[in-house]
Design a protein around this motif. Structure first.
Motif, PDB file in Angstrom:
ATOM      1  N   VAL A 180     -27.169  11.006 -49.860  1.00 54.97           N
ATOM      2  CA  VAL A 180     -25.829  11.425 -50.272  1.00 54.97           C
ATOM      3  C   VAL A 180     -25.754  11.348 -51.793  1.00 54.97           C
ATOM      4  CG1 VAL A 180     -24.716  10.674 -48.126  1.00 54.97           C
ATOM      5  CG2 VAL A 180     -24.805   9.120 -50.075  1.00 54.97           C
ATOM      6  N   PRO A 181     -24.853  12.136 -52.414  1.00 53.73           N
ATOM      7  CA  PRO A 181     -24.652  11.996 -53.858  1.00 53.73           C
ATOM      8  C   PRO A 181     -24.196  10.571 -54.187  1.00 53.73           C
ATOM      9  CG  PRO A 181     -23.633  14.013 -53.057  1.00 53.73           C
ATOM     10  CD  PRO A 181     -24.054  13.215 -51.851  1.00 53.73           C
ATOM     11  N   LYS A 182     -24.608  10.068 -55.334  1.00 57.59           N
ATOM     12  CA  LYS A 182     -24.293   8.684 -55.711  1.00 57.59           C
ATOM     13  C   LYS A 182     -22.810   8.368 -55.620  1.00 57.59           C
ATOM     14  CE  LYS A 182     -28.234   7.621 -58.615  1.00 57.59           C
ATOM     15  NZ  LYS A 182     -28.722   7.253 -59.949  1.00 57.59           N
ATOM     16  N   GLU A 183     -21.958   9.325 -55.988  1.00 58.71           N
ATOM     17  CA  GLU A 183     -20.520   9.049 -55.983  1.00 58.71           C
ATOM     18  C   GLU A 183     -19.947   8.894 -54.569  1.00 58.71           C
ATOM     19  OE1 GLU A 183     -20.945  13.544 -56.793  1.00 58.71           O
ATOM     20  OE2 GLU A 183     -21.930  11.727 -57.465  1.00 58.71           O
ATOM     21  N   TYR A 184     -20.708   9.275 -53.548  1.00 59.58           N
ATOM     22  CA  TYR A 184     -20.276   9.130 -52.158  1.00 59.58           C
ATOM     23  C   TYR A 184     -20.952   7.956 -51.446  1.00 59.58           C
ATOM     24  CZ  TYR A 184     -18.038  13.723 -52.335  1.00 59.58           C
ATOM     25  OH  TYR A 184     -17.230  14.777 -52.633  1.00 59.58           O
ATOM     26  N   GLU A 185     -21.774   7.198 -52.157  1.00 65.97           N
ATOM     27  CA  GLU A 185     -22.575   6.157 -51.509  1.00 65.97           C
ATOM     28  C   GLU A 185     -21.736   5.153 -50.728  1.00 65.97           C
ATOM     29  OE1 GLU A 185     -25.922   2.714 -52.380  1.00 65.97           O
ATOM     30  OE2 GLU A 185     -24.942   3.694 -54.081  1.00 65.97           O
ATOM     31  N   GLN A 186     -20.736   4.563 -51.348  1.00 64.16           N
ATOM     32  CA  GLN A 186     -19.935   3.535 -50.679  1.00 64.16           C
ATOM     33  C   GLN A 186     -19.217   4.105 -49.465  1.00 64.16           C
ATOM     34  OE1 GLN A 186     -20.065   0.300 -51.355  1.00 64.16           O
ATOM     35  NE2 GLN A 186     -18.760  -0.077 -49.591  1.00 64.16           N
ATOM     36  N   GLN A 187     -18.612   5.256 -49.620  1.00 62.26           N
ATOM     37  CA  GLN A 187     -17.895   5.901 -48.519  1.00 62.26           C
ATOM     38  C   GLN A 187     -18.864   6.221 -47.372  1.00 62.26           C
ATOM     39  OE1 GLN A 187     -15.954   9.497 -49.772  1.00 62.26           O
ATOM     40  NE2 GLN A 187     -15.027   9.866 -47.784  1.00 62.26           N
ATOM     41  N   ALA A 188     -20.054   6.696 -47.700  1.00 60.70           N
ATOM     42  CA  ALA A 188     -21.044   7.044 -46.676  1.00 60.70           C
ATOM     43  C   ALA A 188     -21.564   5.799 -45.965  1.00 60.70           C
ATOM     44  CB  ALA A 188     -22.203   7.814 -47.310  1.00 60.70           C
ATOM     45  N   ARG A 189     -21.823   4.740 -46.705  1.00 51.20           N
ATOM     46  CA  ARG A 189     -22.306   3.505 -46.070  1.00 51.20           C
ATOM     47  C   ARG A 189     -21.257   2.919 -45.124  1.00 51.20           C
ATOM     48  NH1 ARG A 189     -27.209   2.034 -47.832  1.00 51.20           N
ATOM     49  NH2 ARG A 189     -27.885   2.697 -49.894  1.00 51.20           N
ATOM     50  N   GLU A 190     -20.002   2.955 -45.525  1.00 49.90           N
ATOM     51  CA  GLU A 190     -18.932   2.473 -44.654  1.00 49.90           C
ATOM     52  C   GLU A 190     -18.841   3.331 -43.389  1.00 49.90           C
ATOM     53  OE1 GLU A 190     -15.434   2.391 -47.103  1.00 49.90           O
ATOM     54  OE2 GLU A 190     -16.201   0.735 -48.316  1.00 49.90           O
ATOM     55  N   ALA A 191     -18.993   4.629 -43.548  1.00 49.56           N
ATOM     56  CA  ALA A 191     -18.953   5.532 -42.398  1.00 49.56           C
ATOM     57  C   ALA A 191     -20.129   5.269 -41.466  1.00 49.56           C
ATOM     58  CB  ALA A 191     -18.960   6.987 -42.867  1.00 49.56           C
TER      59      ALA A 191
END
Length: 91
Positions: A63-74
């Motif tokens: 995922v793009p770096k700016e979406y990392e936290q959101q993606a990991r939570e998902a």
């Protein structure tokens, strides 16, 4: 020969998920897509022998770096089977 394999480093992208089968990574990609989180798959699967186990068959989800936290939570909410014991022993 294949000790300590790690995902490729790709500028501005982070690997958040890896498995030995494409269908699991495809499921995760579709899940993220439904949440409007962009992602890309990098497969190191050896298509000549159609292997789906071991270090020569890893499939990665980025995922793009700016979406990392959101993606990991998902991904924590996604109900995919855990890695098998044999996968964990290889690491």
């Amino acid at each position: 020969m294949f000790d300590n394999l790690k995902p490729n480093e790709i500028e501005d992208w982070i690997c958040i998920f890896e498995r030995g089968t494409e269908y699991e990574v495809e499921a995760a990609k579709n899940y993220l897509s439904n949440m409007d989180i962009p992602s890309q798959i990098l497969s190191k699967r050896d298509s000549a022998f159609s292997l789906n186990i071991g270090d020569t068959a890893l499939v990665y989800l980025y995922v793009p770096k700016e979406y990392e936290q959101q993606a990991r939570e998902a991904m924590e909410e996604l109900d995919l089977p855990a890695e098998s014991d044999s996968d964990k022993e290889e690491e």
